[in-house]
Design an enzyme around this catalytic site. Structure first.
Site, PDB file in Angstrom:
ATOM      1  N   SER A  34     -47.763 -20.060   0.199  1.00  0.00           N
ATOM      2  CA  SER A  34     -48.127 -19.645  -0.974  1.00  0.00           C
ATOM      3  C   SER A  34     -48.389 -18.239  -1.337  1.00  0.00           C
ATOM      4  CB  SER A  34     -49.658 -20.178  -1.037  1.00  0.00           C
ATOM      5  OG  SER A  34     -50.519 -19.919  -0.260  1.00  0.00           O
ATOM      6  N   ASP A 324     -58.974 -16.877  -5.270  1.00  0.00           N
ATOM      7  CA  ASP A 324     -59.462 -18.203  -4.851  1.00  0.00           C
ATOM      8  C   ASP A 324     -59.759 -17.922  -3.446  1.00  0.00           C
ATOM      9  OD1 ASP A 324     -57.091 -18.551  -3.442  1.00  0.00           O
ATOM     10  OD2 ASP A 324     -56.436 -20.147  -4.695  1.00  0.00           O
ATOM     11  N   HIS A 327     -56.366 -17.022  -1.533  1.00  0.00           N
ATOM     12  CA  HIS A 327     -55.443 -15.812  -2.001  1.00  0.00           C
ATOM     13  C   HIS A 327     -55.878 -14.824  -2.612  1.00  0.00           C
ATOM     14  CE1 HIS A 327     -53.871 -20.177  -2.001  1.00  0.00           C
ATOM     15  NE2 HIS A 327     -52.907 -19.517  -1.225  1.00  0.00           N
TER      16      HIS A 327
END
Length: 349
Positions: A34, A324, A327
């Site tokens: 991610s 978040d 991240h």
């Protein structure tokens, strides 16, 4: 548009493509999780997605793309730094084709890891499948540019790999499978061998310029701090130590492969130090908060828990190191990307 104007428009477009594929680094090719997924998980049957607001609210047009950020991710900034497109498209994006991928493509999948067992946790794309997609891409590129030109692009492209955090935080420390099989040190060695095999296979397929990313200070992610609430929500130093040890092993592997694989230019790209500096002294980088994230309460929200219905999301993500609970914000991503380009990738510029 007149026929003459159309001719010059097409000519200019073709000239731009020719100049781009003749650049020193004609394409940016991305593998990983991610931290670098630009939207492949949008097209995978998984619960780990980010193709909805408020993700992407600071991206071009305020568009959620599947990037786990409020805007661009490090590979986008790296691509731009090398004179290529300011975004690296996701390979599974149905609105793109080989023309869009000729100067950059991303095979990464949020939630994946070196270990196949890690990708199984959230049913995402395993690393071996990312390599299969790359082989498919090679065939398409040769059909588009011709074999000789495509091989030149593939040989001169810059390959970016960013992966490994999920192996520890979403697998080893959560589920008993791997932790019952391996000590932490043994698991590190297990992952390093997978990394070695992956880089070797990539090189055998024609890759020469490869940057292998290390782990961040993963014990300082907001989610991990939240789980450490009984100890003042400090960073979990055990996790940071594991990350540093793993990075040392990856760096040693990089040194070894540079000696053994003819023609390879393999770099170890370590984000740990710069991220540690940002987290420890956020104000010196223009941030106000490094402990909690922008989205929601900033403590545990990620993916579908970070959504536009959450009333607590901050108004200015530039004040936060993290978007978040897992991240970084776009601002942090740019700082990290600039650091990596300057300190690790400058020889390729």
């Amino acid at each position: 548009m007149t026929s003459e104007a159309m001719f010059w428009f097409r000519f200019a477009h073709l000239l731009l493509q020719i100049l781009t594929v003749n650049a020193k680094v004609p394409a940016i090719i991305v593998f990983g999780d991610s931290s670098v997924d630009s939207g492949n998980n949008n097209h995978v049957s998984t619960s780990l997605k980010s193709n909805f607001a408020p993700y992407g609210r600071d991206f071009y047009g305020g568009k959620p793309t599947g990037r786990f950020s409020n805007g661009r991710i490090p590979t986008d900034f790296i691509s731009e730094a090398f004179g290529n497109k300011p975004i690296v498209p996701a390979y599974l994006d149905p609105t793109c084709d080989i023309k869009d991928f000729a100067t950059g493509v991303c095979f990464a999948s949020a939630g994946t890891g070196y270990d196949n067992a890690t990708s199984d946790v959230l049913s995402v794309i395993p690393l071996w499948k990312e390599l299969e997609f790359y082989k498919e891409y090679q065939k398409k590129l040769r059909g588009y540019l011709g074999k000789e030109k495509a091989n030149e692009v593939l040989g001169e492209a810059l390959y970016l790999i960013s992966i490994g955090t999920n192996d520890f935080l979403e697998n080893y420390y959560i589920f008993p499978g791997r932790s019952s099989q391996f000590s932490v040190m043994e698991y590190q060695n297990f992952l390093v061998q997978i990394a070695r095999n992956f880089v070797t296979d990539l090189h055998l397929l024609g890759a020469q310029k490869i940057a292998l990313g290390g782990l961040p200070p993963m014990g300082c992610l907001p989610l991990e701090r939240t789980t450490n609430i009984f100890f003042g929500s400090d960073c979990i130093e055990e996790y940071n130590s594991v990350a540093k040890d793993f990075n040392e092993k990856l760096n040693g592997m990089v040194t070894d492969l540079n000696k053994k694989l003819a023609g390879i230019k393999l770099m170890f790209s370590n984000p740990y130090d710069i991220l540690s500096q940002i987290i420890q002294n956020p104000s010196s980088f223009g941030f106000e908060n490094a402990e909690i994230a922008c989205c929601g309460t900033g403590l545990f929200e990620m993916s579908y828990m970070c959504n536009k219905k959450n009333p607590f999301t901050c108004s200015d993500a530039n004040k936060y190191v993290f978007w978040d609970s897992f991240h970084p914000t776009e601002k942090t991503n740019k700082i990290v990307a600039d650091y990596v380009v300057k300190n690790c990738l400058s020889q390729f510029l």
